[in-house]
Design an enzyme around this catalytic site. Structure first.
Site, mmCIF file in Angstrom:
data_model
loop_
_atom_site.group_PDB
_atom_site.id
_atom_site.type_symbol
_atom_site.label_atom_id
_atom_site.label_comp_id
_atom_site.label_asym_id
_atom_site.label_seq_id
_atom_site.Cartn_x
_atom_site.Cartn_y
_atom_site.Cartn_z
ATOM 1 N N GLY A 6 0.528 -1.065 -0.104
ATOM 2 C CA GLY A 6 0.092 0.031 -0.296
ATOM 3 C C GLY A 6 0.821 1.139 0.170
ATOM 4 O O GLY A 6 2.065 0.934 0.212
ATOM 5 N N CYS A 38 5.282 -6.081 1.402
ATOM 6 C CA CYS A 38 5.797 -5.125 1.502
ATOM 7 C C CYS A 38 4.602 -3.849 2.371
ATOM 8 O O CYS A 38 5.851 -4.341 3.840
ATOM 9 C CB CYS A 38 5.119 -4.212 0.459
ATOM 10 S SG CYS A 38 5.719 -2.256 -0.305
ATOM 11 N N TYR A 39 4.159 -2.873 2.567
ATOM 12 C CA TYR A 39 3.483 -1.973 3.870
ATOM 13 C C TYR A 39 2.885 -3.543 4.389
ATOM 14 O O TYR A 39 2.468 -3.484 5.804
ATOM 15 C CB TYR A 39 1.937 -1.585 3.607
ATOM 16 C CG TYR A 39 1.841 -1.081 4.193
ATOM 17 C CD1 TYR A 39 1.647 0.750 4.393
ATOM 18 C CD2 TYR A 39 -0.111 -1.058 4.621
ATOM 19 C CE1 TYR A 39 1.656 1.034 5.671
ATOM 20 C CE2 TYR A 39 -0.204 -1.335 5.333
ATOM 21 C CZ TYR A 39 -0.225 0.502 5.935
ATOM 22 O OH TYR A 39 -0.450 0.762 7.323
ATOM 23 N N HIS A 45 7.771 -7.744 -4.248
ATOM 24 C CA HIS A 45 6.299 -7.886 -4.808
ATOM 25 C C HIS A 45 7.058 -9.346 -5.700
ATOM 26 O O HIS A 45 7.003 -9.000 -6.699
ATOM 27 C CB HIS A 45 6.162 -6.805 -5.880
ATOM 28 C CG HIS A 45 5.804 -5.295 -4.692
ATOM 29 N ND1 HIS A 45 4.634 -5.155 -4.431
ATOM 30 C CD2 HIS A 45 6.676 -4.076 -4.563
ATOM 31 C CE1 HIS A 45 4.623 -4.589 -3.710
ATOM 32 N NE2 HIS A 45 5.515 -3.706 -4.158
ATOM 33 N N GLU A 55 4.260 -11.162 -6.560
ATOM 34 C CA GLU A 55 3.124 -10.936 -7.414
ATOM 35 C C GLU A 55 3.890 -10.685 -8.267
ATOM 36 O O GLU A 55 2.926 -11.018 -9.187
ATOM 37 C CB GLU A 55 1.693 -10.455 -6.693
ATOM 38 C CG GLU A 55 1.416 -9.103 -6.696
ATOM 39 C CD GLU A 55 2.866 -8.310 -5.636
ATOM 40 O OE1 GLU A 55 3.479 -9.270 -4.583
ATOM 41 O OE2 GLU A 55 2.243 -7.461 -5.290
ATOM 42 N N SER A 79 -25.347 -10.912 -25.261
ATOM 43 C CA SER A 79 -24.114 -10.100 -25.963
ATOM 44 C C SER A 79 -23.473 -10.130 -27.207
ATOM 45 O O SER A 79 -23.738 -9.622 -28.027
ATOM 46 C CB SER A 79 -23.444 -8.385 -25.558
ATOM 47 O OG SER A 79 -22.804 -9.067 -24.844
ATOM 48 N N GLY A 80 -23.280 -11.284 -26.614
ATOM 49 C CA GLY A 80 -22.397 -11.980 -27.620
ATOM 50 C C GLY A 80 -20.784 -12.473 -27.247
ATOM 51 O O GLY A 80 -20.287 -12.589 -27.942
ATOM 52 N N GLY A 81 -20.920 -11.490 -26.447
ATOM 53 C CA GLY A 81 -19.726 -11.466 -25.393
ATOM 54 C C GLY A 81 -19.481 -12.319 -24.380
ATOM 55 O O GLY A 81 -20.767 -13.252 -24.870
ATOM 56 N N VAL A 82 -17.591 -12.679 -24.024
ATOM 57 C CA VAL A 82 -18.259 -13.380 -22.800
ATOM 58 C C VAL A 82 -18.865 -14.166 -22.161
ATOM 59 O O VAL A 82 -19.363 -15.298 -21.504
ATOM 60 C CB VAL A 82 -15.964 -14.128 -23.124
ATOM 61 C CG1 VAL A 82 -16.159 -13.106 -22.202
ATOM 62 C CG2 VAL A 82 -16.406 -15.806 -22.364
ATOM 63 N N ASP A 83 -18.747 -12.855 -21.218
ATOM 64 C CA ASP A 83 -19.468 -13.260 -20.091
ATOM 65 C C ASP A 83 -21.229 -13.451 -20.148
ATOM 66 O O ASP A 83 -21.429 -13.775 -19.298
ATOM 67 C CB ASP A 83 -18.716 -11.526 -19.209
ATOM 68 C CG ASP A 83 -18.060 -10.776 -18.700
ATOM 69 O OD1 ASP A 83 -17.364 -11.506 -19.622
ATOM 70 O OD2 ASP A 83 -17.800 -10.038 -19.185
ATOM 71 N N SER A 84 -21.080 -12.677 -21.227
ATOM 72 C CA SER A 84 -23.138 -13.027 -20.691
ATOM 73 C C SER A 84 -23.065 -14.379 -21.686
ATOM 74 O O SER A 84 -24.203 -14.875 -21.036
ATOM 75 C CB SER A 84 -23.712 -12.238 -21.701
ATOM 76 O OG SER A 84 -23.068 -12.002 -22.562
ATOM 77 N N SER A 85 -22.269 -14.606 -22.265
ATOM 78 C CA SER A 85 -22.434 -16.290 -22.834
ATOM 79 C C SER A 85 -22.060 -16.879 -21.861
ATOM 80 O O SER A 85 -23.044 -18.204 -21.814
ATOM 81 C CB SER A 85 -21.274 -16.883 -23.674
ATOM 82 O OG SER A 85 -21.991 -15.701 -24.981
ATOM 83 N N LYS A 119 -11.785 -12.188 -15.592
ATOM 84 C CA LYS A 119 -11.701 -13.234 -17.000
ATOM 85 C C LYS A 119 -10.956 -14.501 -17.455
ATOM 86 O O LYS A 119 -12.305 -15.108 -17.857
ATOM 87 C CB LYS A 119 -11.241 -11.675 -17.552
ATOM 88 C CG LYS A 119 -12.024 -11.811 -18.610
ATOM 89 C CD LYS A 119 -13.406 -10.493 -18.863
ATOM 90 C CE LYS A 119 -13.881 -10.322 -20.453
ATOM 91 N NZ LYS A 119 -14.919 -9.915 -20.672
#
Ligand code: XMP
Length: 516
Positions: free
Chosen positions: A55, A82-83, A169, A171, A224-230, A370
Site C-alpha cells: 500500500g 511490502c506495507y 513484490h 506477485e 450480447s455475443g460477448g464472453v461474459d453474458s454467454s 475474466k
C-alpha cells in the site's frame, strides 16, 4: 461448498487484484477484503491463510490503514507483502522507518534461509522492489531470511508464528521466483490442496444458481455475443434448463455474423429459449444525424432498455435477471467483503440493465476474474470463437463510426472489420491481442484510383490493436508490418469507399482504446 480460502487484506495496493489472481493460478480460492475486516468475518470466509497487501502509506503515518490485532492473532499463516510486512512487524514490536534510500525496480536478493517460503528458490535471484520505508529494528521474535544491498530485512520470518514478510513484490512478473514463493506459502505454510479447479468452480456456481432461483422461477438473461453474458447463460441453463429465457437485442450496430453466432450457439447447440429482437431500424432512426459520442451512448442505452423491457414483459413468471458482474467490478465498487450488489462504472454499463427493471439479480460470475470466466466457458462447451472473443463495447460499432451513424457507413466499417479480424486470425495474432478493430473516420482524403483522382466518398479507416491486462492501461501492439500491409491492401481493394488505412500507435493513457 467447502473450499479453502486465502483472505487478502487490501491496504491500497496497486497490485491487489494481481495478488488474488496469482493465488488462484495455484488453484486456491482468494478473496480481497478491506483492512477493517474483523476476525469473525475472516473465520466465516473459511480462511486458511492471510496475505497483507502492500500500500502507499507509511505505517507511522497519521491515517495509515491498519488491521485489528485480533486478525493477526487468529493463528493463521500470514504473508505480509511490502506495507503488509511492515505493518505486521510493527504490530509485533519492530521499528519501521524511512530507508537510507528508496528502492524501486529490479534488485538482487540474497536468500539466507531456503526453507518454507524460499524452498526451491536459488540463493541469489532478482526481485521487484517499490518501497521507501524499511523494517529497521526487529524484535528478537524475527529472523531475516533474505536481504538486498539496500535492505537488510528484505524478507523476515517470525520465530514462533507462521508469519513471513517480504519487502519485495512476489506477485509481479518481474520477480521470476514470485510464483514459487507464493506456491510455497500456499501449499507449505497454509496446507492448501489446490481445490479451486474449473470443474469445482462450475459445479459450485450451478449449485448456487439453483439455490437462489429455486424450483419454479424463471430467469431472463440478456445476451450480447460477448464472453461474459454467454458464460452466464450457459451456467444458468446448466442449472435450471428451460426456465432460462435469453433475449438478444439486435441493435443494428453489431459486427458481421454476430447475430448468427449467438443464434447458432444458444438456440441450436444449447437449445436455449432465445428471442432475437430485431430492433436495428429503431436504433438507427434514433441515431439519425447524431454526431456527439456521449449523445449516441445515451440514446443507445435508453433504447436498449426500452426494447429489453418490452421483450421481458412477455415472461410473466420471470423473477430474476442475470447479470455478468465480474469480481473486479465487485472489488472496485468496494463491496467485495459485504456481498452487496456491484455498482459497475457507468461508462462501461451502456448496454447493461438498470435495477429499476424490478428483477432480483443473479450474478454467477461475481467471484470470478475474466480468465476464470473463459475457462468456465470452455468447460461448459462454449465455442472457442465466443470464449476467446475480444471485448466489444455495448454501443457497438456506433462508437467506432466517428460522426453520423448510417446504414452505409455501418456496412463499410463492418466489411473493413471483417477483413481485419480474418487477417489477424490467419496470421495467428488474434489471441495475442486484447482488442483489434477498425474505426471509420469522418474525413475524406485525396487519393488516386485507376487513372483518376479520388476524394468524394473516399474514407479513412484506422486500424487499432491494443494489448492490455485490464483495459485501465493499454499499449498499441507492435505487430508485424506484413500483416498491416495485407490488411490495408485488402480493405482498400475490397471495401468500396475506402482509399486510406492508418495504424493507431497511441497508448492509453493518454489515448483510450476506443476512438469514439
Ligand atoms: P476505453 O476506450 O475506455 O475502453 O479504453 C476500455 C474497454 O472498454 C470497452 N468499452 C465499453 N464496453 N460498454 C462496454 O460494454 C461501453 O459502453 C464501452 N465503452 C468502451 C472498450 O471496447 C475497451 O475494451
Amino acid at each position: 461448498m467447502s473450499r479453502s480460502t486465502i483472505v487478502i487484506l487490501d491496504f491500497g495496493a496497486q497490485y491487489v487484484q494481481l495478488i488474488a489472481r496469482r493465488v488462484r493460478e495455484h488453484h486456491v480460492h482468494s478473496v480481497i477484503v478491506p483492512p477493517g475486516v474483523t476476525a469473525d468475518e475472516i473465520r466465516a470466509l473459511g480462511a486458511v491463510g492471510l496475505i497483507l497487501s502492500g500500500g502507499p502509506a507509511s505505517v507511522y503515518g497519521k491515517d495509515a490503514p491498519r488491521c485489528s490485532p485480533e486478525v493477526l492473532e487468529l493463528g493463521l499463516p500470514i504473508l505480509g507483502i511490502c506495507y503488509g510486512m511492515q505493518l505486521a512487524c510493527e504490530m509485533w514490536g519492530a521499528d519501521v522507518t524511512p530507508g537510507r534510500s528508496r528502492e524501486f525496480g529490479r534488485t538482487e536478493l540474497d536468500v539466507l534461509n531456503r526453507s518454507t517460503l524460499f524452498a526451491h528458490v536459488p540463493e541469489r535471484t532478482s526481485v521487484w522492489m517499490s518501497h521507501g520505508d524499511v523494517v529497521s529494528e526487529m524484535s528478537d521474535d524475527f529472523v531475516p531470511i533474505a536481504s538486498t544491498p539496500g535492505c537488510r530485512c528484505a524478507a523476515v520470518a517470525h520465530k514462533t508464528r507462521s508469519f513471513f514478510g517480504v519487502q519485495f513484490h512476489p506477485e509481479v512478473s518481474h520477480t521470476p521466483c514470485g510464483t514459487q514463493i507464493i506456491r510455497n506459502f500456499l501449499y507449505d505454510a497454509c496446507g492448501c490442496t489446490g481445490d479451486w479447479q474449473v470443474s469445482q468452480v462450475t459445479h459450485d456456481a450451478v449449485d448456487s444458481i439453483r439455490e437462489q432461483v429455486g424450483e419454479s422461477d424463471r430467469v431472463i438473461c440478456g445476451l450480447s455475443g460477448g464472453v461474459d453474458s454467454s458464460v452466464v447463460a450457459a451456467l444458468i441453463h446448466e442449472a435450471i434448463g428451460d426456465r432460462l429465457s435469453c433475449i438478444f437485442v439486435d441493435n443494428g450496430l453489431m459486427r458481421e455474423g454476430e447475430v448468427d453466432l449467438v443464434d447458432s450457439t444458444f438456440r441450436q447447440h444449447f437449445n436455449v429459449d432465445l428471442t432475437v429482437a430485431d430492433a436495428a431500424d429503431l436504433f438507427l432512426d434514433k441515431l439519425e444525424g447524431v454526431i456527439d459520442p456521449q449523445e449516441k451512448r445515451v440514446i443507445i442505452g435508453h433504447t436498449f432498455i426500452d426494447v429489453f423491457r418490452e421483450q421481458a414483459k412477455r415472461f410473466k413468471d420471470a423473477r430474476f435477471l442475470a447479470q455478468g458482474t465480474l469480481y473486479p467490478d465487485v472489488i472496485e465498487s468496494g463491496h467485495g467483503a459485504s456481498g452487496e450488489a456491484a455498482n459497475i462504472k457507468l461508462h462501461h454499463n451502456v448496454g447493461g440493465l438498470p435495477a429499476e427493471l424490478g428483477f432480483d439479480l443473479v450474478e454467477p460470475l461475481r467471484e470470478l476474474f475474466k480468465d476464470e470466466v473463459r475457462r468456465v466457458g470452455e468447460h461448459l462447451g462454449l465455442p472457442e470463437e465466443i470464449v476467446w472473443r475480444h471485448p466489444f463495447p455495448g454501443p457497438g460499432l456506433a462508437v467506432r463510426i466517428l460522426g453520423a451513424v448510417t446504414r452505409e457507413r455501418l456496412a463499410l466499417l463492418r466489411a473493413a472489420d471483417t477483413i481485419i479480424i480474418e487477417e489477424i486470425r490467419a496470421a495467428g495474432w488474434y489471441n495475442k491481442i486484447a482488442q483489434a478493430f477498425g474505426v471509420l473516420l469522418p474525413i475524406n482524403t485525396v487519393g488516386v484510383m485507376g487513372d483518376g483522382r479520388s476524394y468524394a466518398g473516399q474514407h479513412v479507416v484506422a486500424v487499432r490493436f491494443v494489448e492490455s491486462a485490464d483495459f485501465m492501461t493499454a499499449d498499441w501492439v507492435h505487430c508485424d508490418y506484413e500483416l498491416l500491409g495485407r490488411i490495408a491492401s485488402r480493405v482498400i481493394n475490397e471495401v468500396d469507399g475506402v482509399n486510406r488505412v492508418v495504424y493507431d500507435i497511441s497508448s492509453k493513457p493518454p489515448a483510450t482504446s476506443e476512438w469514439e
